[in-house]
Design a protein around this motif. Structure first.
Motif, PDB file in Angstrom:
ATOM      1  N   SER A 168       0.967  -1.305   0.101  1.00 53.95           N
ATOM      2  CA  SER A 168      -0.128   0.078   0.066  1.00 53.95           C
ATOM      3  C   SER A 168       0.711   1.293   0.011  1.00 53.95           C
ATOM      4  O   SER A 168       0.379   2.169   0.270  1.00 53.95           O
ATOM      5  CB  SER A 168      -0.878   0.073   1.197  1.00 53.95           C
ATOM      6  OG  SER A 168      -0.225   0.011   2.456  1.00 53.95           O
ATOM      7  N   SER A 169       2.121   1.039  -0.301  1.00 53.68           N
ATOM      8  CA  SER A 169       3.175   2.120  -0.152  1.00 53.68           C
ATOM      9  C   SER A 169       4.382   2.046  -1.301  1.00 53.68           C
ATOM     10  O   SER A 169       4.111   1.032  -2.265  1.00 53.68           O
ATOM     11  CB  SER A 169       3.781   2.302   1.012  1.00 53.68           C
ATOM     12  OG  SER A 169       4.886   1.031   1.203  1.00 53.68           O
ATOM     13  N   LEU A 170       5.056   2.749  -1.662  1.00 54.98           N
ATOM     14  CA  LEU A 170       6.025   2.760  -2.598  1.00 54.98           C
ATOM     15  C   LEU A 170       7.181   1.521  -2.362  1.00 54.98           C
ATOM     16  O   LEU A 170       7.611   1.012  -3.180  1.00 54.98           O
ATOM     17  CB  LEU A 170       6.700   4.252  -2.932  1.00 54.98           C
ATOM     18  CG  LEU A 170       5.977   5.295  -3.090  1.00 54.98           C
ATOM     19  CD1 LEU A 170       6.748   6.625  -3.381  1.00 54.98           C
ATOM     20  CD2 LEU A 170       4.990   4.947  -4.418  1.00 54.98           C
ATOM     21  N   PHE A 171       7.242   1.271  -1.077  1.00 56.73           N
ATOM     22  CA  PHE A 171       8.437   0.373  -0.719  1.00 56.73           C
ATOM     23  C   PHE A 171       7.557  -1.210  -1.356  1.00 56.73           C
ATOM     24  O   PHE A 171       8.783  -1.755  -1.998  1.00 56.73           O
ATOM     25  CB  PHE A 171       8.073  -0.151   0.763  1.00 56.73           C
ATOM     26  CG  PHE A 171       8.992  -1.071   1.344  1.00 56.73           C
ATOM     27  CD1 PHE A 171      10.422  -0.954   1.609  1.00 56.73           C
ATOM     28  CD2 PHE A 171       8.689  -2.585   1.289  1.00 56.73           C
ATOM     29  CE1 PHE A 171      11.171  -2.072   2.137  1.00 56.73           C
ATOM     30  CE2 PHE A 171       9.385  -3.347   1.707  1.00 56.73           C
ATOM     31  CZ  PHE A 171      10.765  -3.228   2.000  1.00 56.73           C
ATOM     32  N   PRO A 182       5.071 -10.140  -9.749  1.00 55.48           N
ATOM     33  CA  PRO A 182       3.709  -9.451  -9.758  1.00 55.48           C
ATOM     34  C   PRO A 182       3.483  -8.506  -8.459  1.00 55.48           C
ATOM     35  O   PRO A 182       3.738  -9.027  -7.357  1.00 55.48           O
ATOM     36  CB  PRO A 182       2.475 -10.465 -10.034  1.00 55.48           C
ATOM     37  CG  PRO A 182       3.324 -12.065  -9.738  1.00 55.48           C
ATOM     38  CD  PRO A 182       4.628 -11.573  -9.803  1.00 55.48           C
ATOM     39  N   TYR A 183       2.742  -7.702  -8.833  1.00 57.14           N
ATOM     40  CA  TYR A 183       2.370  -6.566  -7.568  1.00 57.14           C
ATOM     41  C   TYR A 183       1.103  -6.264  -7.432  1.00 57.14           C
ATOM     42  O   TYR A 183       0.055  -5.947  -8.363  1.00 57.14           O
ATOM     43  CB  TYR A 183       3.217  -5.159  -7.983  1.00 57.14           C
ATOM     44  CG  TYR A 183       3.092  -4.079  -7.003  1.00 57.14           C
ATOM     45  CD1 TYR A 183       3.233  -4.335  -5.523  1.00 57.14           C
ATOM     46  CD2 TYR A 183       2.496  -2.768  -7.382  1.00 57.14           C
ATOM     47  CE1 TYR A 183       3.165  -3.428  -4.675  1.00 57.14           C
ATOM     48  CE2 TYR A 183       2.388  -1.789  -6.238  1.00 57.14           C
ATOM     49  CZ  TYR A 183       2.682  -2.276  -5.098  1.00 57.14           C
ATOM     50  OH  TYR A 183       2.794  -1.122  -4.072  1.00 57.14           O
ATOM     51  N   SER A 184       0.581  -6.376  -6.223  1.00 56.74           N
ATOM     52  CA  SER A 184      -0.932  -6.110  -5.949  1.00 56.74           C
ATOM     53  C   SER A 184      -1.061  -5.153  -4.878  1.00 56.74           C
ATOM     54  O   SER A 184      -0.575  -5.093  -3.803  1.00 56.74           O
ATOM     55  CB  SER A 184      -1.544  -7.495  -5.155  1.00 56.74           C
ATOM     56  OG  SER A 184      -2.847  -7.450  -4.895  1.00 56.74           O
ATOM     57  N   PHE A 185      -1.840  -3.961  -5.254  1.00 58.91           N
ATOM     58  CA  PHE A 185      -1.796  -2.859  -4.348  1.00 58.91           C
ATOM     59  C   PHE A 185      -3.104  -2.894  -3.621  1.00 58.91           C
ATOM     60  O   PHE A 185      -4.081  -2.972  -4.293  1.00 58.91           O
ATOM     61  CB  PHE A 185      -1.781  -1.325  -5.424  1.00 58.91           C
ATOM     62  CG  PHE A 185      -1.366  -0.317  -4.578  1.00 58.91           C
ATOM     63  CD1 PHE A 185      -0.350   0.257  -3.879  1.00 58.91           C
ATOM     64  CD2 PHE A 185      -2.734   0.414  -4.041  1.00 58.91           C
ATOM     65  CE1 PHE A 185      -0.314   1.210  -3.366  1.00 58.91           C
ATOM     66  CE2 PHE A 185      -2.580   1.660  -3.191  1.00 58.91           C
ATOM     67  CZ  PHE A 185      -1.278   2.104  -3.099  1.00 58.91           C
ATOM     68  N   ALA A 186      -3.036  -2.512  -2.263  1.00 65.22           N
ATOM     69  CA  ALA A 186      -4.329  -2.758  -1.733  1.00 65.22           C
ATOM     70  C   ALA A 186      -4.936  -1.223  -1.614  1.00 65.22           C
ATOM     71  O   ALA A 186      -5.489  -0.345  -0.656  1.00 65.22           O
ATOM     72  CB  ALA A 186      -3.848  -2.919  -0.257  1.00 65.22           C
ATOM     73  N   SER A 187      -5.438  -0.858  -2.931  1.00 62.95           N
ATOM     74  CA  SER A 187      -6.242   0.445  -3.001  1.00 62.95           C
ATOM     75  C   SER A 187      -7.808   0.291  -2.618  1.00 62.95           C
ATOM     76  O   SER A 187      -8.443   1.214  -2.509  1.00 62.95           O
ATOM     77  CB  SER A 187      -6.290   0.630  -4.502  1.00 62.95           C
ATOM     78  OG  SER A 187      -6.245  -0.532  -5.461  1.00 62.95           O
ATOM     79  N   HIS A 188      -8.089  -1.028  -2.235  1.00 63.14           N
ATOM     80  CA  HIS A 188      -9.544  -0.928  -1.479  1.00 63.14           C
ATOM     81  C   HIS A 188      -9.681  -0.350  -0.112  1.00 63.14           C
ATOM     82  O   HIS A 188     -10.583  -0.056   0.358  1.00 63.14           O
ATOM     83  CB  HIS A 188      -9.968  -2.489  -1.598  1.00 63.14           C
ATOM     84  CG  HIS A 188      -8.900  -3.299  -0.704  1.00 63.14           C
ATOM     85  ND1 HIS A 188      -7.709  -3.831  -1.183  1.00 63.14           N
ATOM     86  CD2 HIS A 188      -9.359  -4.091   0.356  1.00 63.14           C
ATOM     87  CE1 HIS A 188      -7.251  -4.511  -0.420  1.00 63.14           C
ATOM     88  NE2 HIS A 188      -8.033  -4.730   0.786  1.00 63.14           N
ATOM     89  N   PHE A 189      -8.521  -0.245   0.679  1.00 63.50           N
ATOM     90  CA  PHE A 189      -8.540   0.435   1.679  1.00 63.50           C
ATOM     91  C   PHE A 189      -7.261   1.503   1.698  1.00 63.50           C
ATOM     92  O   PHE A 189      -7.164   2.002   3.082  1.00 63.50           O
ATOM     93  CB  PHE A 189      -8.312  -0.636   2.831  1.00 63.50           C
ATOM     94  CG  PHE A 189      -7.116  -1.334   3.129  1.00 63.50           C
ATOM     95  CD1 PHE A 189      -6.172  -0.812   4.019  1.00 63.50           C
ATOM     96  CD2 PHE A 189      -6.747  -2.633   2.647  1.00 63.50           C
ATOM     97  CE1 PHE A 189      -4.742  -1.271   4.397  1.00 63.50           C
ATOM     98  CE2 PHE A 189      -5.614  -3.255   2.581  1.00 63.50           C
ATOM     99  CZ  PHE A 189      -4.587  -2.540   3.699  1.00 63.50           C
TER     100      PHE A 189
END
Length: 329
Positions: A168-171, A182-189
């Protein structure tokens, strides 16, 4: 839809129900999702949360896999600093051996709990500092190229369970790019850094044995209902439940109390968490997801649906499937 749709099952323990009821609901959802053509279902590691039943993530994945046939299943994710990499390699190596070609392993570095629970897990407060090294150690066990001489995962060695970096960050974006995962971003929260993180990931991606091109999964909240009003009511009720989870401290707020908190400075954080939410009729939801997939520059969307009952969750996913061409596995 031009991208595949997947599901993040939060394994909710609905009001008046038990963890066993939650597992039965998760199975019903997985069996329906498999028939409808959703690509994968992930379960997230949480601890000491009375409304979420997915604490033993690998056990839940095994239960669902044993009672479904083809849908991909996995962790979204395992909080790796809570565990020895060898233990996770053995658990997910076992799952892949039992259910070949169906298992994913998403990895996060957050505690999945509060400070007191972190101590109960015997977690070192600095354990997240070694997350990049732990990911590589875990990867070595699963590919058979162990980084620890004389130590192999059995089962696990050579299973090549695909890894995903959650963040959920740039790290996380930088780590996934450096490792070619692959990268999964937690944009749902945690929506704030979505576009910056995805841009950095795509810019810096280095091909790997697992993945030749960058691949982004973006989280989004979805509630589809027969009418916009019904969907909006469920969304508002979900925000009230989140207020209780975050601020309740062993008490439950009335709807009026929750609404007052939502209007306070602290409550604005809850509203911000739901910035990316598709709420409405099936067509309204589909149109939002079309926009969001472009906005997020995503190759796949993973959907979180918080509604008050299993029936409303099943109905939401069924309505969405009816207005999209699901890409499946």
């Amino acid at each position: 839809m031009t991208v595949p749709l997947s599901i993040l099952d939060l394994a909710i323990i609905d009001e008046g129900e038990t963890a066993r009821d939650s597992f039965a609901s998760s199975l019903a959802l997985a069996q329906q999702a498999e028939k409808l053509g959703y690509r994968r279902i992930w379960y997230a590691e949480h601890h000491n949360m009375p409304t979420i039943a997915s604490s033993a993530t690998s056990v839940l994945v095994g239960y669902i896999a044993a009672n479904t046939e083809s849908i991909r299943l996995g962790a979204g994710g395992v909080m790796l600093p809570n565990h020895a990499p060898l233990t996770i390699a053995e658990q997910f190596g076992t799952l892949e051996t039992l259910f070949p070609g169906r298992i994913d392993l998403g990895l996060g570095r957050a505690p999945g709990s509060d400070q007191k629970t972190m101590r109960a897990l015997r977690r070192d407060p600095t354990s997240s500092d070694s997350f990049p090294q732990d990911v590589q150690e875990l990867q070595g066990y699963l590919t058979g190229n162990t980084l620890i001489p004389g130590i192999d995962a059995t089962p696990g060695k050579g299973t090549n369970v695909p890894l995903y970096i959650l963040g959920s960050s740039l790290f996380g974006a930088k780590l996934a790019a450096a490792l070619g995962l692959p990268y999964s971003f937690a944009s749902h929260f945690a929506p704030q850094a979505l576009q910056d993180a995805v841009a950095i990931y795509r810019r810096d991606f280095r091909p790997s044995a697992q993945l030749a091109e960058p691949y982004v999964i973006a989280g989004v909240n979805v509630i589809a209902a027969d009418t916009s009003e019904d969907a909006q009511q469920m969304f508002e009720d979900g925000q009230r439940r989140r207020v209780t989870q975050l601020f309740g401290r062993d008490r439950t707020f009335t709807p009026e109390e929750a609404d007052l908190i939502l209007e306070s400075p602290g409550g604005q954080q809850v509203k911000q968490m739901g910035r990316y939410s598709a709420v409405g009729t099936p067509v309204e939801v589909r149109d939002y997801l079309d926009w969001f997939s472009t906005h997020a520059d995503a190759d796949e969307l993973i959907i979180a649906t918080q509604t008050p009952t299993l029936e409303s969750r099943l109905h939401s996913f069924e309505l969405l499937a009816g207005v999209t061409e699901l890409a499946g596995a």
